[in-house]
Scaffold this active site. Sequence first.
Site, PDB file in Angstrom:
ATOM      1  N   GLN B 126      -8.851  16.849 -20.645  1.00  0.00           N
ATOM      2  CA  GLN B 126      -9.110  15.865 -19.376  1.00  0.00           C
ATOM      3  C   GLN B 126      -9.847  14.512 -19.967  1.00  0.00           C
ATOM      4  O   GLN B 126     -10.785  14.659 -20.610  1.00  0.00           O
ATOM      5  CB  GLN B 126     -10.109  16.253 -18.503  1.00  0.00           C
ATOM      6  CG  GLN B 126     -10.162  15.414 -17.398  1.00  0.00           C
ATOM      7  CD  GLN B 126     -11.368  16.006 -16.447  1.00  0.00           C
ATOM      8  OE1 GLN B 126     -12.235  16.711 -16.711  1.00  0.00           O
ATOM      9  NE2 GLN B 126     -11.456  15.373 -15.176  1.00  0.00           N
ATOM     10  N   GLY B 127      -8.918  13.430 -20.120  1.00  0.00           N
ATOM     11  CA  GLY B 127      -9.315  12.075 -20.735  1.00  0.00           C
ATOM     12  C   GLY B 127      -9.717  11.222 -19.844  1.00  0.00           C
ATOM     13  O   GLY B 127      -9.029   9.993 -19.429  1.00  0.00           O
ATOM     14  N   TYR B 128     -10.838  11.402 -19.074  1.00  0.00           N
ATOM     15  CA  TYR B 128     -11.428  10.499 -18.298  1.00  0.00           C
ATOM     16  C   TYR B 128     -12.676   9.717 -18.859  1.00  0.00           C
ATOM     17  O   TYR B 128     -12.401   8.559 -18.827  1.00  0.00           O
ATOM     18  CB  TYR B 128     -12.146  11.393 -16.914  1.00  0.00           C
ATOM     19  CG  TYR B 128     -10.975  12.074 -15.870  1.00  0.00           C
ATOM     20  CD1 TYR B 128      -9.881  11.951 -16.228  1.00  0.00           C
ATOM     21  CD2 TYR B 128     -11.460  12.036 -14.724  1.00  0.00           C
ATOM     22  CE1 TYR B 128      -8.685  12.262 -15.295  1.00  0.00           C
ATOM     23  CE2 TYR B 128     -10.484  12.381 -13.679  1.00  0.00           C
ATOM     24  CZ  TYR B 128      -9.245  12.464 -14.076  1.00  0.00           C
ATOM     25  OH  TYR B 128      -8.205  13.017 -13.006  1.00  0.00           O
ATOM     26  N   SER B 129     -13.670  10.413 -19.027  1.00  0.00           N
ATOM     27  CA  SER B 129     -15.003   9.494 -19.485  1.00  0.00           C
ATOM     28  C   SER B 129     -14.821   8.959 -21.021  1.00  0.00           C
ATOM     29  O   SER B 129     -14.052   9.124 -21.764  1.00  0.00           O
ATOM     30  CB  SER B 129     -16.078  10.737 -19.757  1.00  0.00           C
ATOM     31  OG  SER B 129     -16.146  11.423 -18.691  1.00  0.00           O
ATOM     32  N   GLU B 244     -10.128  21.103  -5.974  1.00  0.00           N
ATOM     33  CA  GLU B 244     -10.846  22.381  -6.231  1.00  0.00           C
ATOM     34  C   GLU B 244     -11.948  22.559  -5.647  1.00  0.00           C
ATOM     35  O   GLU B 244     -13.110  22.177  -6.243  1.00  0.00           O
ATOM     36  CB  GLU B 244     -10.886  22.437  -8.084  1.00  0.00           C
ATOM     37  CG  GLU B 244     -11.159  23.930  -8.385  1.00  0.00           C
ATOM     38  CD  GLU B 244     -10.690  25.111  -7.930  1.00  0.00           C
ATOM     39  OE1 GLU B 244      -9.683  24.813  -7.443  1.00  0.00           O
ATOM     40  OE2 GLU B 244     -11.115  26.173  -7.997  1.00  0.00           O
ATOM     41  N   SER B 383     -22.174  14.052 -11.964  1.00  0.00           N
ATOM     42  CA  SER B 383     -23.378  14.623 -12.072  1.00  0.00           C
ATOM     43  C   SER B 383     -24.123  15.029 -10.665  1.00  0.00           C
ATOM     44  O   SER B 383     -23.530  14.558  -9.679  1.00  0.00           O
ATOM     45  CB  SER B 383     -24.421  13.813 -12.873  1.00  0.00           C
ATOM     46  OG  SER B 383     -24.725  12.606 -11.835  1.00  0.00           O
ATOM     47  N   ASN B 384     -24.984  15.755 -10.580  1.00  0.00           N
ATOM     48  CA  ASN B 384     -25.546  16.217  -9.496  1.00  0.00           C
ATOM     49  C   ASN B 384     -26.224  14.927  -8.859  1.00  0.00           C
ATOM     50  O   ASN B 384     -26.080  14.998  -7.389  1.00  0.00           O
ATOM     51  CB  ASN B 384     -26.637  17.305  -9.664  1.00  0.00           C
ATOM     52  CG  ASN B 384     -25.897  18.582  -9.966  1.00  0.00           C
ATOM     53  OD1 ASN B 384     -24.669  18.778 -10.010  1.00  0.00           O
ATOM     54  ND2 ASN B 384     -26.560  19.840  -9.822  1.00  0.00           N
ATOM     55  N   GLU B 385     -26.663  14.323  -9.515  1.00  0.00           N
ATOM     56  CA  GLU B 385     -27.197  12.802  -8.711  1.00  0.00           C
ATOM     57  C   GLU B 385     -26.091  12.255  -7.991  1.00  0.00           C
ATOM     58  O   GLU B 385     -26.236  12.005  -6.975  1.00  0.00           O
ATOM     59  CB  GLU B 385     -27.922  11.911  -9.635  1.00  0.00           C
ATOM     60  CG  GLU B 385     -29.060  12.555 -10.343  1.00  0.00           C
ATOM     61  CD  GLU B 385     -29.083  13.448 -11.248  1.00  0.00           C
ATOM     62  OE1 GLU B 385     -27.846  13.409 -11.849  1.00  0.00           O
ATOM     63  OE2 GLU B 385     -29.967  13.921 -11.618  1.00  0.00           O
TER      64      GLU B 385
END
Lengths: 397, 398
Positions: B126-129, B244, B383-385
């Site tokens: 997965q090339g996102y970040s 998902e 992230s959870n934030e």
Amino acid sequence: MDFDYTEEQQLLEDSVSKFLEKNYTFEQRRSIVASRVGYSATAWEGLANLGLLGLPVPQDRDGFGGGGIETMIVMEAFGRHLVVEPYLGTVVMAASCIATAGTDEQKQYLLPPILEGKMKFACAFTEDGGRYDLDHVATTAHMDDGQWVLNGSKSVVMHGAVADLLIVSARTSGDVNDRNGISLFFVHPAEEGVSGREYPTYDGNRAAEIGFENVRISGDSLIGAADRGLPLIELIADRAIAALCAEAVGCMKVLNDATLEYLKTRQQFGVPIGRFQALQHRMVDMVMQYEQAKSMALLAAVKVDDADPVERRKSVSAAKELIGRAGRYISQQAIQLHGGMGMTDELNVGHYVKRLTTIDTLFGDADHHLDRFAQAESAQPLNVTAFERPRAKWRRI
Amino acid sequence: MDLNYTPEELAFRDEVRAFVRDKLPPQIARKVIEHKRLVKDDWVTWQKALYAQGWIAPGWPKEYGGTGWNPVQRHIFEEECAAAGGPRVIAFGVDMVGPVIIAFGHPWQKERYLPRILSSEDWWCQGYSEPGSGSDLASLKTRAERRGDHYIVNGQKTWTTLAQYADMMFCLVRTSTEGKKQNGISFLLIDMKTPGITVRPIITLDGEHEVNEVWLENVEVPVENLVGEEGRGWTYAKFLLSHERTGIAGVSRSKRELAFLKHIAAEQTQGGRPLIENPRFRDKISRVEIDLMALEITVLRVLAADRQGRPPGPEASILKIKGTEIQQALTELMMEAVGPWALPHLPDSWGDHWLGERVGPEYAAPLAAQYLNFRKVSIYGGSNEIQRNIVSQMILGL
Ligand SMILES: Cc1cc2nc3c(=O)[nH]c(=O)nc-3n(C[C@H](O)[C@H](O)[C@H](O)COP(=O)(O)OP(=O)(O)OC[C@H]3O[C@@H](n4cnc5c(N)ncnc54)[C@H](O)[C@@H]3O)c2cc1C
Ligand SMILES: Cc1cc2nc3c(=O)[nH]c(=O)nc-3n(C[C@H](O)[C@H](O)[C@H](O)COP(=O)(O)OP(=O)(O)OC[C@H]3O[C@@H](n4cnc5c(N)ncnc54)[C@H](O)[C@@H]3O)c2cc1C
């Protein structure tokens, strides 16, 4: 009440900090950790030259004559630099143990080489199945023909393989978990029947499994009184814990500083991430945890020298418990707030987290010390003057 | 209201259980359960067994190779696989790019890539970040310029999980710098063997090689590898992120870890008694277990809503936050349970072919590294934030 360092303590703080800034940068430390022996002979010599290897040794024995506060000053600096030298075992534990409970001969023969950096020690107290209980001693020692004979094994002995001399707890009477019947011995690792295996720990230090099979050592290898070693072991362990608390505070300081800096510089959504209130409050909580930890490290440093063992044990365990919790929180948040960068080996953050996590494990985690704190009132007092001093001649090593 | 499985669901469970018993190689299961290091072959072996059974992609529509199971069946399937120590099916192909291709891909893309995903012939990453674009993904800068029938791609992706194994990467690229930043993003399928791609390892704090930097220098990607329309990549990416929903909580895996934690706590002793009898430690285990019970019911509630045809929504964020917090708590307790035995660091002993001596109980060796490694789960996948921001904005209207 006075929270300021004396001029001498300030000097100590300055000189140890300056020394480490020059000799223990993060990159230098990386190569020390990767080296064959896992510590730096140069740094060790430097510590000797600064007089730090005699930190807890009285001045009339050519030592620094420091107490809990001096140890705290040094260990906090060690924490900031993630020092991996065998200092805790050699100086904070062994040298202070010898200075406290050794015979004149033991002091005379063992303290000078420690001070000069020629002799390193490891304290082998813990055993498989004993978890953090210092009174769990299955290793035995019995007298035979004027010699002590040791059998058993010790686990996860920090810096065990680089020690020139070991301090080993062994049972001279009673059952595995009895508080009485434990004695302390000097054991030369090259003695016949001593076997060892060194391995890295995940924080960049080294430890060893050490076995003793019919190891015969001289009758004067005993430290303090036979069968009554536990109070001394607990005193030495408390000194180590107070020192580790200070080291942890040093680690926390670096993590908080790094995280604050990152919040100010890392940009997402067109602003520094420190502009998000969720992260601001998290950072404030980290700072509060740090301040509480620092207070407890200070309390432990003062109380570790308290003549009243109940007072000592309560404060030291309270400090270890709080610092275990604070270290966990600060570690986890420091990584979280650094995002992916916090997960890398390249950044220093992970390395400080690993050391803080290890410190929680060493000498009992937060849960262990919560129990010990609650039970501190029923502690067995240590009566140093009642130690019987063996008269036999000590052999030079 | 009925929280029990129906007889049909129970029969289905037995069928899955029997399959897993027969087809999951025990040496792989053992590695998974004991937190040992998996290699590419381990994942592929298990994925191929699932493929042969027709169970590799339960979430896909039946005509593309899905199973046609309802959400409860899928839940049962995940439970059984996880409990027995089945490796996770690598999400990038089956769970991520697959559904995007199905929903938005060109027929030729479906024909070429979907079968290869199902059969594990292609490993996807997965090339996102990017270094400057993590939480703020839409600010990504990797450029794709159209030249004839190719895009020329330049830029850098990072944190790319297991890209060292990858044959293909689905990649978000910027095709326009005009207008809203979300509108200039496109979704490309890139062959990792294309000249100009360099994969460099990033070593994580646990000493492992799991993530990578992927550098793209004048990489020529055929225009036909664009998914859907140019400039609509952000919509597809968001579709993918919310698609998902059930796996994200990791309930089944956490149940397995909980069982392992109890096993460790029963083996370890304190003061001559099993650690699990220490009220302080037992309470900690119980508290996680209770959280996990609650999360399982929450997942099933979300699934039930799903079955009534409600579209996926931001409750996925709640599952992600709570699920990862539980996963992290479990790794923390496992490390705590072994006490001093967490300290020895002998990473070679977690892999295959270790003949050396061990230090301490075998189960203890990888636990500190695992604790450290699992700090990632509250960072990646949004992230959870960021997940909390989504809940406060999308659900609570703050
Ligand atoms: C028992 C009691 C005694 C008091 N005594 C006195 C007194 O003697 N003299 C006096 O002058 N006042 C007094 N107060 C008033 C007190 O100072 C206010 O209640 C206080 O300042 C909060 O203001 P508020 O009640 O209007 O709540 P609000 O300001 O409306 O706050 C509501 C909630 O929003 C949160 N909040 C608000 N702004 C922000 C922000 N920027 N970021 C994050 N969160 C935010 C608050 O923390 C709070 O949780 C007293 C209050 C109580 C309850
Ligand atoms: C092990 C691992 C595997 C990964 N695998 C992949 C992969 O395969 N492919 C891929 O594309 N990416 C992958 N990632 C990247 C992952 O998605 C990003 O790390 C994540 O999106 C966070 O981005 P960042 O690391 O740049 O942190 P930043 O976005 O810089 O965040 C730093 C901190 O700021 C917080 N923050 C940021 N914005 C806000 C806000 N608005 N409000 C409150 N807090 C905020 C974050 O929550 C975090 O705590 C992986 C990451 C890890 C750690």
